[in-house]
Every structure is written in C-alpha cells, then in structure tokens.
Design a protein around this motif. Structure first.
Motif, PDB file in Angstrom:
ATOM      1  N   GLU A  10     -16.107 -15.897  15.665  1.00 12.96           N
ATOM      2  CA  GLU A  10     -15.466 -14.646  16.074  1.00 12.96           C
ATOM      3  C   GLU A  10     -14.743 -14.781  17.415  1.00 12.96           C
ATOM      4  O   GLU A  10     -14.229 -13.793  17.951  1.00 12.96           O
ATOM      5  N   ALA A  12     -11.870 -16.181  18.390  1.00 13.77           N
ATOM      6  CA  ALA A  12     -10.438 -15.844  18.405  1.00 13.77           C
ATOM      7  C   ALA A  12     -10.236 -14.333  18.373  1.00 13.77           C
ATOM      8  O   ALA A  12      -9.357 -13.797  19.066  1.00 13.77           O
ATOM      9  N   LYS A  13     -11.056 -13.627  17.590  1.00 10.70           N
ATOM     10  CA  LYS A  13     -10.952 -12.170  17.522  1.00 10.70           C
ATOM     11  C   LYS A  13     -11.273 -11.550  18.877  1.00 10.70           C
ATOM     12  O   LYS A  13     -10.565 -10.645  19.341  1.00 10.70           O
ATOM     13  N   ARG A  14     -12.327 -12.041  19.532  1.00 13.67           N
ATOM     14  CA  ARG A  14     -12.703 -11.499  20.839  1.00 13.67           C
ATOM     15  C   ARG A  14     -11.601 -11.726  21.872  1.00 13.67           C
ATOM     16  O   ARG A  14     -11.267 -10.831  22.655  1.00 13.67           O
ATOM     17  N   GLN A  15     -11.033 -12.907  21.875  1.00 14.07           N
ATOM     18  CA  GLN A  15      -9.963 -13.214  22.829  1.00 14.07           C
ATOM     19  C   GLN A  15      -8.738 -12.351  22.587  1.00 14.07           C
ATOM     20  O   GLN A  15      -8.092 -11.880  23.535  1.00 14.07           O
ATOM     21  N   GLU A  16      -8.406 -12.144  21.322  1.00 12.71           N
ATOM     22  CA  GLU A  16      -7.257 -11.305  20.979  1.00 12.71           C
ATOM     23  C   GLU A  16      -7.469  -9.874  21.475  1.00 12.71           C
ATOM     24  O   GLU A  16      -6.569  -9.249  22.041  1.00 12.71           O
ATOM     25  N   LEU A  17      -8.676  -9.357  21.285  1.00 10.58           N
ATOM     26  CA  LEU A  17      -8.971  -7.991  21.720  1.00 10.58           C
ATOM     27  C   LEU A  17      -8.967  -7.881  23.247  1.00 10.58           C
ATOM     28  O   LEU A  17      -8.509  -6.881  23.806  1.00 10.58           O
ATOM     29  N   ARG A  18      -9.464  -8.910  23.937  1.00 10.88           N
ATOM     30  CA  ARG A  18      -9.466  -8.882  25.405  1.00 10.88           C
ATOM     31  C   ARG A  18      -8.048  -8.927  25.961  1.00 10.88           C
ATOM     32  O   ARG A  18      -7.749  -8.303  26.972  1.00 10.88           O
ATOM     33  N   ASN A  19      -7.195  -9.681  25.292  1.00  7.04           N
ATOM     34  CA  ASN A  19      -5.817  -9.822  25.774  1.00  7.04           C
ATOM     35  C   ASN A  19      -4.951  -8.612  25.437  1.00  7.04           C
ATOM     36  O   ASN A  19      -3.846  -8.489  25.976  1.00  7.04           O
ATOM     37  N   ASN A  20      -5.425  -7.739  24.557  1.00  5.03           N
ATOM     38  CA  ASN A  20      -4.635  -6.577  24.142  1.00  5.03           C
ATOM     39  C   ASN A  20      -5.470  -5.298  24.218  1.00  5.03           C
ATOM     40  O   ASN A  20      -5.476  -4.489  23.287  1.00  5.03           O
ATOM     41  N   GLN A  45     -15.720  -6.728  24.851  1.00  9.28           N
ATOM     42  CA  GLN A  45     -15.453  -7.331  23.537  1.00  9.28           C
ATOM     43  C   GLN A  45     -16.548  -8.345  23.174  1.00  9.28           C
ATOM     44  O   GLN A  45     -16.312  -9.543  23.082  1.00  9.28           O
TER      45      GLN A  45
END
Length: 202
Positions: A10, A12-20, A45
């Motif tokens: 998970e 990549a999903k966490r990083q995507e949410l943190r960046n957006n 996240q």
C-alpha cells in the motif's frame, strides 16, 4: 501485526495521498504534526489492511477521518461503515469530522481531539494497586494529573484564540462600515461587498 499496518503493497497509495492532500487535510495536519497537540504523535495517511486513515496516532490507537462530499454520494455511507468496522476490529477508535467543521471551527475540532487523547491515555493507564505499591500508585496519579493539566492548558489557549477571532471580526466590521462598502452578508451576519482589510488584533 505488521502484515496489516502500513503494508509495503500500500506504499504507493499512501505516498500518492500524502502528495495530493486536499486543503482541509492540510489545515488540520498543520496543527497535528510535530506533536503540537498534547505531545501526541500523529501520522498522516496510515494504512490498515487495504484502507488508509487520514491521520493516526499509534500511541493511543486513535484515527481521525475527514468527510467531504464524496462520502455522501450513493453507496458512500455504507462503504464508510464497512471500512470503519474493519479498522476498529484492530482496537482502533475512529472519530470523524465534516470538512466544514475544520474550515469554520478548527479550535472546536482540536478540542474534541484533545479530549480523546486525554481519555485514551487515561484509559490505557493501569489502575493503582489496592494493596501496597505506593510508589507505583504515586506514578499513576502523576500521569493522570499531568494529562488533566495538559488538557486544561489547551482549553484555555483555545478560548483565547476564539476571543481573538471575535475581536478580529468586530474590527473588520467597523473598518468596513467606515469604508461604506456594506452590500452582502458574510458568515458573521454583517454584509460586505469585498473582504475588509484589517490590521491584526492583539
């Protein structure tokens, strides 16, 4: 339990949410990060299984979720309920806030979170022994008293902030009236044609 918490699958999903992060999450995170609230560490996240919690404190197993418009679309409440039941099966408590609550009453949201922190800390503190163990009992009372003191300090600060913004709103109203630009109603019940420019109220 690492196979459930913050799994590599998970990441990549966490990083995507943190960046957006949406603006409402940025606002709340600015007041939670760095142990600003009662020295409690929160992470943003944080994933449990396939689900991601907006903000989570591993210390007291407290999760915070912010609900925007997407949570009220068809099927949204049912998905949220199933998701929350799964997360809470790990002993995590979830508290939820609507986005407008953060925008319009941030101090009130922080007060609720502060009460949860104090309650969770007190709840996980062992009860003092009924016989003997006076040194241990003294430490127990010290812990409870410190949590109460921290909460009282936070509530006093929140009240001072509330009074500051009330004074600020009144100053804006007076300046706008002097400028003669009152045409439409704002959130304080006063009408403005444009946001008034006010010097900061001390």
């Amino acid at each position: 339990m690492t196979e459930f918490f913050n799994r590599t699958s998970e990441k990549a999903k966490r990083q995507e949410l943190r960046n957006n992060m949406p603006p409402v999450e940025v606002i709340l995170w600015s007041r939670l990060k760095g142990r600003q609230l009662l020295e409690c560490k929160f992470r943003r996240q944080y994933s449990v299984g396939a689900f991601v919690i907006d903000f989570y404190s591993p210390e007291i197993k407290l999760g915070i979720e912010l609900d925007g418009d997407s949570h009220f679309r068809e099927g949204g409440p049912e998905c949220d309920r199933e998701r929350q039941e799964y997360i809470e099966s790990f002993g995590i408590k979830i508290i939820r806030f609507l986005n407008p609550e953060v925008y319009d009453n941030l101090d009130g949201v922080l007060e609720v979170i502060a009460r949860e922190i104090t309650g969770r800390r007190a709840g996980r503190t062992p009860c003092p022994p009924s016989k003997g163990g006076r040194r241990y009992e003294h430490r127990w009372h010290q812990t409870v008293d410190r949590s109460r003191s921290e909460l009282a300090t936070f509530l006093r600060e929140a009240e001072r902030n509330r009074e500051h913004w009330i004074r600020f709103a009144k100053a804006c109203e007076m300046e706008s009236r002097r400028a003669g630009n009152i045409t439409r109603e704002n959130k304080w019940g006063t009408q403005y044609s444009a946001p008034p420019r006010c010097s900061r109220v001390r």
